[in-house]
Design a protein around this motif. Structure first.
Motif, PDB file in Angstrom:
ATOM      1  N   THR A  79      56.433  29.593 140.804  1.00 30.62           N
ATOM      2  CA  THR A  79      56.241  30.690 141.756  1.00 30.62           C
ATOM      3  C   THR A  79      54.770  30.924 142.043  1.00 30.62           C
ATOM      4  OG1 THR A  79      58.272  31.758 140.964  1.00 30.62           O
ATOM      5  CG2 THR A  79      56.719  33.115 142.228  1.00 30.62           C
ATOM      6  N   PHE A  80      53.948  30.935 140.985  1.00 31.56           N
ATOM      7  CA  PHE A  80      52.534  31.241 141.143  1.00 31.56           C
ATOM      8  C   PHE A  80      51.629  30.005 141.136  1.00 31.56           C
ATOM      9  CE2 PHE A  80      54.222  35.304 139.403  1.00 31.56           C
ATOM     10  CZ  PHE A  80      53.882  36.115 140.485  1.00 31.56           C
ATOM     11  N   GLY A  81      52.195  28.842 140.852  1.00 32.38           N
ATOM     12  CA  GLY A  81      51.433  27.607 140.937  1.00 32.38           C
ATOM     13  C   GLY A  81      50.336  27.459 139.905  1.00 32.38           C
ATOM     14  N   LEU A  82      50.514  28.069 138.735  1.00 31.83           N
ATOM     15  CA  LEU A  82      49.498  27.989 137.683  1.00 31.83           C
ATOM     16  C   LEU A  82      49.747  26.779 136.789  1.00 31.83           C
ATOM     17  CD1 LEU A  82      49.430  31.779 136.747  1.00 31.83           C
ATOM     18  CD2 LEU A  82      47.670  30.531 138.008  1.00 31.83           C
ATOM     19  N   ASP A  83      48.702  26.045 136.512  1.00 33.05           N
ATOM     20  CA  ASP A  83      48.796  24.843 135.688  1.00 33.05           C
ATOM     21  C   ASP A  83      48.579  25.234 134.232  1.00 33.05           C
ATOM     22  OD1 ASP A  83      48.875  22.312 134.667  1.00 33.05           O
ATOM     23  OD2 ASP A  83      46.897  21.715 135.409  1.00 33.05           O
ATOM     24  N   ILE A  84      49.676  25.620 133.571  1.00 32.82           N
ATOM     25  CA  ILE A  84      49.590  26.008 132.167  1.00 32.82           C
ATOM     26  C   ILE A  84      50.644  25.256 131.362  1.00 32.82           C
ATOM     27  CG2 ILE A  84      48.740  28.330 132.736  1.00 32.82           C
ATOM     28  CD1 ILE A  84      51.546  29.353 131.932  1.00 32.82           C
ATOM     29  N   GLU A  85      50.420  25.153 130.075  1.00 33.02           N
ATOM     30  CA  GLU A  85      51.360  24.459 129.204  1.00 33.02           C
ATOM     31  C   GLU A  85      52.480  25.413 128.778  1.00 33.02           C
ATOM     32  OE1 GLU A  85      49.174  22.895 125.940  1.00 33.02           O
ATOM     33  OE2 GLU A  85      47.930  21.581 127.181  1.00 33.02           O
ATOM     34  N   TRP A  86      53.631  24.808 128.418  1.00 33.67           N
ATOM     35  CA  TRP A  86      54.794  25.605 128.044  1.00 33.67           C
ATOM     36  C   TRP A  86      54.483  26.477 126.828  1.00 33.67           C
ATOM     37  CZ3 TRP A  86      58.202  26.876 124.229  1.00 33.67           C
ATOM     38  CH2 TRP A  86      59.416  27.443 124.619  1.00 33.67           C
ATOM     39  N   VAL A  87      53.683  25.956 125.893  1.00 30.79           N
ATOM     40  CA  VAL A  87      53.374  26.710 124.683  1.00 30.79           C
ATOM     41  C   VAL A  87      52.611  27.995 125.014  1.00 30.79           C
ATOM     42  CG1 VAL A  87      51.191  25.500 124.223  1.00 30.79           C
ATOM     43  CG2 VAL A  87      52.493  26.494 122.323  1.00 30.79           C
ATOM     44  N   ILE A  88      51.833  27.984 126.090  1.00 31.25           N
ATOM     45  CA  ILE A  88      51.128  29.188 126.512  1.00 31.25           C
ATOM     46  C   ILE A  88      52.130  30.231 127.007  1.00 31.25           C
ATOM     47  CG2 ILE A  88      49.452  30.153 128.133  1.00 31.25           C
ATOM     48  CD1 ILE A  88      48.228  28.428 125.945  1.00 31.25           C
ATOM     49  N   ALA A  89      53.099  29.788 127.799  1.00 31.29           N
ATOM     50  CA  ALA A  89      54.140  30.703 128.279  1.00 31.29           C
ATOM     51  C   ALA A  89      54.925  31.295 127.109  1.00 31.29           C
ATOM     52  CB  ALA A  89      55.074  29.979 129.236  1.00 31.29           C
ATOM     53  N   GLU A  90      55.193  30.479 126.116  1.00 29.41           N
ATOM     54  CA  GLU A  90      55.912  30.959 124.933  1.00 29.41           C
ATOM     55  C   GLU A  90      55.090  32.029 124.207  1.00 29.41           C
ATOM     56  OE1 GLU A  90      58.421  28.919 121.303  1.00 29.41           O
ATOM     57  OE2 GLU A  90      56.446  28.093 121.773  1.00 29.41           O
ATOM     58  N   HIS A  91      53.803  31.781 124.064  1.00 31.19           N
ATOM     59  CA  HIS A  91      52.903  32.733 123.423  1.00 31.19           C
ATOM     60  C   HIS A  91      52.854  34.050 124.209  1.00 31.19           C
ATOM     61  CE1 HIS A  91      49.282  34.399 121.554  1.00 31.19           C
ATOM     62  NE2 HIS A  91      48.759  34.508 122.770  1.00 31.19           N
ATOM     63  N   LEU A  92      52.734  33.960 125.517  1.00 26.24           N
ATOM     64  CA  LEU A  92      52.670  35.163 126.352  1.00 26.24           C
ATOM     65  C   LEU A  92      53.986  35.927 126.320  1.00 26.24           C
ATOM     66  CD1 LEU A  92      50.758  33.688 129.428  1.00 26.24           C
ATOM     67  CD2 LEU A  92      49.852  35.239 127.688  1.00 26.24           C
ATOM     68  N   PHE A  93      55.100  35.199 126.289  1.00 23.52           N
ATOM     69  CA  PHE A  93      56.409  35.856 126.196  1.00 23.52           C
ATOM     70  C   PHE A  93      56.512  36.678 124.920  1.00 23.52           C
ATOM     71  CE2 PHE A  93      60.811  36.166 124.888  1.00 23.52           C
ATOM     72  CZ  PHE A  93      61.453  36.560 126.058  1.00 23.52           C
ATOM     73  N   ASP A  94      56.112  36.092 123.808  1.00 23.28           N
ATOM     74  CA  ASP A  94      56.201  36.792 122.527  1.00 23.28           C
ATOM     75  C   ASP A  94      55.318  38.044 122.516  1.00 23.28           C
ATOM     76  OD1 ASP A  94      57.962  34.917 121.569  1.00 23.28           O
ATOM     77  OD2 ASP A  94      56.447  33.745 120.514  1.00 23.28           O
ATOM     78  N   ARG A  95      54.154  37.978 123.174  1.00 26.43           N
ATOM     79  CA  ARG A  95      53.212  39.104 123.138  1.00 26.43           C
ATOM     80  C   ARG A  95      53.538  40.208 124.133  1.00 26.43           C
ATOM     81  NH1 ARG A  95      47.275  37.336 123.939  1.00 26.43           N
ATOM     82  NH2 ARG A  95      47.016  39.597 123.832  1.00 26.43           N
ATOM     83  N   PHE A  96      53.998  39.843 125.326  1.00 28.56           N
ATOM     84  CA  PHE A  96      54.082  40.836 126.395  1.00 28.56           C
ATOM     85  C   PHE A  96      55.486  41.082 126.947  1.00 28.56           C
ATOM     86  CE2 PHE A  96      49.755  39.128 126.539  1.00 28.56           C
ATOM     87  CZ  PHE A  96      49.037  40.312 126.423  1.00 28.56           C
ATOM     88  N   LEU A  97      56.429  40.226 126.628  1.00 29.57           N
ATOM     89  CA  LEU A  97      57.765  40.416 127.181  1.00 29.57           C
ATOM     90  C   LEU A  97      58.805  40.770 126.122  1.00 29.57           C
ATOM     91  CD1 LEU A  97      56.213  38.568 129.326  1.00 29.57           C
ATOM     92  CD2 LEU A  97      58.487  37.867 130.058  1.00 29.57           C
ATOM     93  N   ALA A  98      58.699  40.172 124.951  1.00 24.34           N
ATOM     94  CA  ALA A  98      59.749  40.327 123.939  1.00 24.34           C
ATOM     95  C   ALA A  98      59.979  41.782 123.549  1.00 24.34           C
ATOM     96  CB  ALA A  98      59.402  39.491 122.704  1.00 24.34           C
TER      97      ALA A  98
END
Length: 284
Positions: free
Chosen positions: A249-268
């Motif tokens: 959606t946003f076209g950001l070039d990031i690794e899956w592990v970064i998304a996992e880290h952000l999910f744990d910190r800000f979404l969970a």
């Protein structure tokens, strides 16, 4: 006209040509194209990275790497290009009020442009509420920009409020004056915004893009899309959901592990609270 490489990269990436003579049509295209292409986000902040305000660093991050950023980066890039082209521009600092009368520091920068005797607000770094075209600095005049309507309200002591129309009422985005500000003021505001423990950018994952037809904005677990007056909301419930939104959606070039880290910190945690609320309502 010879521009620094950082600015050549910027204007070329947006597909714009140097205007001859200088006109407002170029500024309008610059603002709208910038906001539609480069995401407003807090990724570098929440990842604990240092936010450089060096022009070449900003150009590398936003234009070459496509990582987006927040107001001190976006609006510096826009300001420096307009200045280099010969536009009459001024750096302005503002207090972000979020529709509340509160004592807050000046943590937003934008550009005031003077053209043919008129002054305009040019802002490429205020997320989902950011106007996609310049706004005339004229109080109490309704100004349509894309799908949004704005007005500027004159306040005592030479200050102004920028407001956006939301659900039939006006929402105050930020308050500013026309005092002299420099990059030193931006350094202070930037340090607060990405280092102060209670700062909004430090404690929230935000990503947004906007064009004339659609605004899409992620705030932690909730993805909001506004199009033709319709608002859709989606709750991201897994690291994979977040990864797909950030990359596709946003076209950001990031690794899956970064998304996992952000999910744990800000979404969970937010999702856990939502589940508790749903369970409580079910019991009632």
């Amino acid at each position: 006209m010879s521009l620094p490489l950082s600015l050549q990269r910027y204007i070329s990436d947006l597909g714009l040509a140097i205007p001859v003579p200088l006109d407002m049509s170029f500024v309008e295209s610059l603002q709208a194209t910038h906001i539609a292409r480069y995401s407003f986000n807090s990724l570098a902040v929440v990842m604990g990275e240092d936010i450089s305000l060096n022009l070449e660093d900003i150009s590398q991050k936003i234009v070459k790497r496509g990582l987006g950023g927040y107001c001190f980066e976006h609006n510096k890039l826009t300001f420096e290009l307009l200045k280099a082209l010969g536009y009459d521009v001024k750096l302005v600092m503002a207090r972000v009020l979020k529709n509340q009368e509160q004592e807050v520091p000046r943590t937003h920068r934008f550009t005031l442009l003077n053209h043919e005797g008129r002054q305009y607000l040019v802002d490429t770094g205020f997320g989902g509420d950011c106007p996609i075209t310049p706004l005339l600095l004229q109080p109490d005049v309704l100004q349509k920009s894309g799908n949004d309507v704005y007005r500027i309200v004159a306040k005592p002591e030479g200050e102004y409020d920028l407001q956006i129309l939301k659900q039939g009422d006006y929402y105050t985005m930020y308050r500013f004056d026309l005092a002299v500000y420099t990059d030193a003021d931006c350094l202070a505001g930037n340090f607060y915004s990405h280092r102060y423990p209670m700062a909004g950018f430090v404690n929230n994952l935000m990503v947004g893009l906007k064009d004339a037809s659609r605004t899409i904005f992620l705030m932690n677990h909730e993805l909001m899309e506004r199009q033709q007056g319709n608002l859709k909301k989606q709750v991201l419930s897994s690291p994979n959901d977040l990864y797909q939104v950030l990359t596709n959606t946003f076209g950001l070039d990031i690794e899956w592990v970064i998304a996992e880290h952000l999910f744990d910190r800000f979404l969970a945690n937010n999702l856990a609270l939502l589940n508790k609320e749903d369970q409580s309502e079910a019991v009632l």
